[in-house]
Design a protein around this motif. Sequence first.
Motif, PDB file in Angstrom:
ATOM      1  N   GLY A  62       2.291   2.523  -7.275  1.00 34.68           N
ATOM      2  CA  GLY A  62       3.534   1.777  -7.485  1.00 34.68           C
ATOM      3  C   GLY A  62       4.266   2.316  -8.703  1.00 34.68           C
ATOM      4  N   LEU A  65       1.877   0.329 -13.136  1.00 30.29           N
ATOM      5  CA  LEU A  65       1.539  -0.821 -13.987  1.00 30.29           C
ATOM      6  C   LEU A  65       0.130  -0.737 -14.562  1.00 30.29           C
ATOM      7  N   VAL A  98      -0.366   8.380  -7.825  1.00 29.13           N
ATOM      8  CA  VAL A  98       0.287   8.932  -6.634  1.00 29.13           C
ATOM      9  C   VAL A  98       0.919   7.781  -5.871  1.00 29.13           C
ATOM     10  N   ASP A  99       2.160   7.917  -5.512  1.00 30.97           N
ATOM     11  CA  ASP A  99       2.769   6.899  -4.650  1.00 30.97           C
ATOM     12  C   ASP A  99       3.782   7.542  -3.724  1.00 30.97           C
ATOM     13  N   GLY A 121       4.018  11.291  -3.471  1.00 34.87           N
ATOM     14  CA  GLY A 121       3.280  11.959  -2.407  1.00 34.87           C
ATOM     15  C   GLY A 121       2.550  10.954  -1.544  1.00 34.87           C
ATOM     16  N   ASP A 122       1.962  11.487  -0.487  1.00 34.33           N
ATOM     17  CA  ASP A 122       1.246  10.659   0.482  1.00 34.33           C
ATOM     18  C   ASP A 122      -0.248  10.806   0.201  1.00 34.33           C
ATOM     19  N   MET A 123      -0.924   9.674   0.009  1.00 31.84           N
ATOM     20  CA  MET A 123      -2.358   9.745  -0.303  1.00 31.84           C
ATOM     21  C   MET A 123      -3.154  10.451   0.792  1.00 31.84           C
ATOM     22  N   ARG A 124      -2.572  10.540   2.002  1.00 33.27           N
ATOM     23  CA  ARG A 124      -3.282  11.230   3.092  1.00 33.27           C
ATOM     24  C   ARG A 124      -3.235  12.750   2.917  1.00 33.27           C
ATOM     25  N   ASP A 138      -4.405  -2.745  -3.490  1.00 35.10           N
ATOM     26  CA  ASP A 138      -3.491  -3.295  -2.471  1.00 35.10           C
ATOM     27  C   ASP A 138      -2.705  -2.193  -1.765  1.00 35.10           C
ATOM     28  N   TYR A 142      -1.917   0.263   4.039  1.00 33.07           N
ATOM     29  CA  TYR A 142      -0.671   0.884   4.504  1.00 33.07           C
ATOM     30  C   TYR A 142      -0.943   2.042   5.475  1.00 33.07           C
ATOM     31  N   VAL A 143      -2.159   2.591   5.434  1.00 36.24           N
ATOM     32  CA  VAL A 143      -2.440   3.719   6.338  1.00 36.24           C
ATOM     33  C   VAL A 143      -3.432   3.273   7.420  1.00 36.24           C
ATOM     34  N   TYR A 194       8.789   0.263   4.437  1.00 36.80           N
ATOM     35  CA  TYR A 194       7.763   0.709   5.377  1.00 36.80           C
ATOM     36  C   TYR A 194       7.938   0.092   6.763  1.00 36.80           C
TER      37      TYR A 194
HETATM   38  C1  LIG Z   1       1.459  -3.420  -2.775  1.00 37.53           C
HETATM   39  S1  LIG Z   1       1.890  -1.933  -3.587  1.00 37.53           S
HETATM   40  C2  LIG Z   1       0.652  -1.842  -4.870  1.00 37.53           C
HETATM   41  C3  LIG Z   1       1.098  -1.027  -6.049  1.00 37.53           C
HETATM   42  C4  LIG Z   1       0.109  -0.916  -7.201  1.00 37.53           C
HETATM   43  N1  LIG Z   1      -1.182  -0.416  -6.754  1.00 37.53           N
HETATM   44  C5  LIG Z   1      -0.045  -2.234  -7.917  1.00 37.53           C
HETATM   45  O1  LIG Z   1      -1.102  -2.868  -7.788  1.00 37.53           O
HETATM   46  O2  LIG Z   1       0.888  -2.640  -8.628  1.00 37.53           O
HETATM   47  C6  LIG Z   1       1.322  -0.679  -2.448  1.00 37.53           C
HETATM   48  C7  LIG Z   1       1.792   0.705  -2.807  1.00 37.53           C
HETATM   49  O3  LIG Z   1       1.205   1.676  -1.933  1.00 37.53           O
HETATM   50  C8  LIG Z   1       2.166   2.693  -1.719  1.00 37.53           C
HETATM   51  N2  LIG Z   1       1.821   3.469  -0.509  1.00 37.53           N
HETATM   52  C9  LIG Z   1       1.879   3.049   0.772  1.00 37.53           C
HETATM   53  N3  LIG Z   1       1.477   4.043   1.607  1.00 37.53           N
HETATM   54  C10 LIG Z   1       1.177   5.100   0.812  1.00 37.53           C
HETATM   55  C11 LIG Z   1       0.717   6.417   1.075  1.00 37.53           C
HETATM   56  N4  LIG Z   1       0.480   6.843   2.333  1.00 37.53           N
HETATM   57  N5  LIG Z   1       0.510   7.248   0.023  1.00 37.53           N
HETATM   58  C12 LIG Z   1       0.753   6.837  -1.243  1.00 37.53           C
HETATM   59  N6  LIG Z   1       1.190   5.596  -1.548  1.00 37.53           N
HETATM   60  C13 LIG Z   1       1.403   4.736  -0.535  1.00 37.53           C
HETATM   61  C14 LIG Z   1       3.476   1.915  -1.603  1.00 37.53           C
HETATM   62  O4  LIG Z   1       4.606   2.750  -1.815  1.00 37.53           O
HETATM   63  C15 LIG Z   1       3.301   0.862  -2.679  1.00 37.53           C
HETATM   64  O5  LIG Z   1       3.815   1.276  -3.921  1.00 37.53           O
END
Ligand SMILES: C[S@@+](CC[C@H](N)C(=O)[O-])C[C@H]1O[C@@H](n2cnc3c(N)ncnc32)[C@H](O)[C@@H]1O
Length: 258
Positions: A62, A65, A98-99, A121-124, A138, A142-143, A194
């Motif tokens: 994100g 934080l 990474v986000d 970037g994409d964590m994948r 959290d 998402y994946v 998303y």
């Molecule tokens: C609910 S937020 C949590 C953010 C942070 N971890 C926090 O606790 O404040 C989920 C985050 O996962 C990121 N995200 C979703 N799919 C992702 C992916 N494939 N690769 C990297 N980040 C991803 C979103 O952009 C979002 O910022």
Amino acid sequence: MSMDPATLRARLIAQASEPYRAAGRYAYHFARGKLSRDPMFIGLLRLGLFPGDAHILDLGCGQGLLAAWLLSARRLYDAGDWPEGWPTPPRVADIHGVDHSRSDVTRAQLAVEGPVRFEQGDMRLVDFGRANVVVMLDAVHYVDGASQDDVLRRVRAALAPNGLFLIRVGDADAGLGFQLSNWIDRAVAFCRGYGRGRLHCRSVPDWLRVLEALGFRVETAPMNGNLPFANVMLIARLGEADGSTSGSAQLRTADNTS
Ligand SMILES: C[S@@+](CC[C@H](N)C(=O)[O-])C[C@H]1O[C@@H](n2cnc3c(N)ncnc32)[C@H](O)[C@@H]1O
């Protein structure tokens, strides 16, 4: 000077949010709101989960934080402002966030100073490098399931031999609490661009099976304070147990610290 936990929490919220003013009003208010409402942040410090010298990979970071929080905690500790009996907060040697969201990463880059690197970037797909702590808070839902399995395998490979993996998940078996968390997570995902697609959640026993199959020892901890959500922190460790903890971590104290 020793301080009580409530004062510590208030100072940390103020100090960790302040730099986000450089990234705009939204970034600042989001930081303050999330750090104030989510008991996970103070819980992580109360439990002393991080190693002294932390090389951290934060997947789905994100707006950074966690980095802002840990760096502020260490600054307070170094100034002698820390509650008596609380674990020493980690010295963050480096943190790689990474986000997927370009705007979140830009806010993190504008706000958080120190040994930090935030990458869009994409964590994948991104290279995880090496770390002794990986956090995924959290973000894993998402994946899809196959991608989750692959990301977890790569986390395992990126971690040092005694590494720590902190992953907060929604427990798909948790009934109404899960429905509520899931509904909020979907709303958050939608607002983050998303779309309306479903999130990919599993039950806690499923998560434990997957992590243990990769060689992790796992403890679970509720980290919702008094909120009716179903988020569970999975504390997964590599290496031999040192005998200090067993089974489900007793984290109510941390959860309720405010
Ligand atoms: C609910 S937020 C949590 C953010 C942070 N971890 C926090 O606790 O404040 C989920 C985050 O996962 C990121 N995200 C979703 N799919 C992702 C992916 N494939 N690769 C990297 N980040 C991803 C979103 O952009 C979002 O910022």
